[in-house]
Design an enzyme around this catalytic site. Structure first.
Site, PDB file in Angstrom:
ATOM      1  CG  HIS A  39      -0.347   0.257   2.532  1.00  0.00           C
ATOM      2  ND1 HIS A  39      -0.014  -0.745   3.416  1.00  0.00           N
ATOM      3  CD2 HIS A  39       0.008   1.419   3.141  1.00  0.00           C
ATOM      4  CE1 HIS A  39       0.493  -0.220   4.515  1.00  0.00           C
ATOM      5  NE2 HIS A  39       0.518   1.096   4.371  1.00  0.00           N
ATOM      6  CG  ASP A  50      -0.185  -4.056   2.620  1.00  0.00           C
ATOM      7  OD1 ASP A  50      -0.074  -3.633   1.449  1.00  0.00           O
ATOM      8  OD2 ASP A  50      -0.168  -3.310   3.623  1.00  0.00           O
ATOM      9  CB  SER A  58       3.350   1.362   6.187  1.00  0.00           C
ATOM     10  OG  SER A  58       2.188   1.629   6.942  1.00  0.00           O
TER      11      SER A  58
END
Length: 323
Positions: A166, A196, A275
């Site tokens: 993402h 992801d 992230s």
């Protein structure tokens, strides 16, 4: 008053008597000279140099016994002094303990972060770029728009980087910045959407690039200390620490578009920008890739619940063999 020396002088012998003097005439008596006594010699007063020599001589004579006694005392002191006791293992242990108590050592989190820090990269996804050739892009310009900032970790020293999908999904191009400041364009070479994950290949790498050490999560337990490194809100690299809160967790993205499973739950602070960064143990080895935070409100800030994809899944995405 000094009188001149007196010397005796022989008296002239009497002249022979005239021939008509009889033999019975008495023979002349020879005179015996009586020496006069020598005049007394006046005493010469001592000079200053004479007195100094005399005093030095007296002092030397007086000091010699004292010096000899002092030398004897020193010799006896050295001879009778007790020998130093031998050093035992207990003495060594006490010295080491004393040093450790006084020295300020880095924390376990600091040591773990130092070990992984050279492998952490800043990942930026851009919406606008001008491609000038195959795999080549113009240097960053003011017109470029950062659409997302995340973190990555080098898992192969040839410039292979793990991050979250993402972070880079939909980007026109991607740039990564290594720990030494080198910036490079990166390309996506693999994705694992169900976890992801994205795998990047940097076009340029530092000469001494080091890959992070990966560790199986098989022995990971709730309560184990962990740390996260990343660029929350673009600030970093930043280090936070906490513990493993749980294992095999599931998470549904806020948009409800993706369901993730088999996640590591942790409470080390993580925010947007973390992230794709590494979750590591206190021995500085990577056990997960930070992926999501849970916040039931509309704010995208940390409330104490973060999730990471186990490194086994991430390594498989990079084509690395399982543990």
């Amino acid at each position: 008053m000094r009188r001149p020396a007196l010397y005796s002088s022989p008296r002239r012998p009497p002249e022979d008597p005239p021939a008509n003097v009889g033999a019975e005439a008495a023979a002349p008596i020879a005179a015996t000279a009586v020496p006069e006594p020598a005049p007394p010699v006046a005493a010469t007063p001592p000079t200053s140099s004479t007195r100094r020599s005399r005093y030095l001589h007296m002092a030397r004579n007086a000091a010699t016994p004292v010096l000899a006694a002092a030398a004897l005392a020193v010799a006896l002191t050295v001879a009778l002094r007790p020998a130093a006791p031998p050093v035992t293992q207990k003495d060594v242990d006490n010295a080491v303990r004393h040093t450790l108590e006084k020295a300020v050592l880095p924390s376990a989190v600091a040591r773990a972060a130092d070990k992984v820090a050279p492998s952490v990269v800043r990942v930026v996804a851009y919406d606008k770029s001008e491609k000038i050739g195959r795999g080549k892009y113009k240097p960053k310009e003011e017109g470029e728009i950062e659409r997302g900032i995340g973190t990555g970790v080098v898992v192969v020293d040839k410039g292979v980087i793990l991050t979250n999908l993402h972070v880079v999904a939909g980007a026109d191009h991607i740039r990564v910045t290594f720990a030494d400041g080198l910036e490079s364009v990166a390309s996506v070479i693999n994705v694992q959407a169900e976890n992801d994950l994205a795998v990047l290949q940097a076009h340029k790498i530092p000469d001494d690039l080091a890959a992070a050490t990966l560790k199986s999560t098989a022995t990971l337990r709730p309560g184990d200390e962990v740390a996260a490194i990343g660029f929350p809100f673009g600030i970093g690299p930043s280090v936070s620490s906490g513990i493993v809160s749980g294992l095999k967790r599931g998470f549904l993205s806020p948009e409800g578009k993706q369901q993730l499973s088999n996640l590591i739950q942790f409470d080390a602070a993580a925010n947007p920008g973390n992230s794709g960064g590494p979750l590591l143990t206190m021995d500085g080895e990577v056990v997960g890739i930070v992926t999501a935070i849970l916040n039931p409100t509309q704010h995208r800030t940390f409330l104490g619940i973060g999730f990471a994809v186990p490194i086994e899944n991430a390594a498989a995405a990079a084509g690395m063999p399982p543990f």
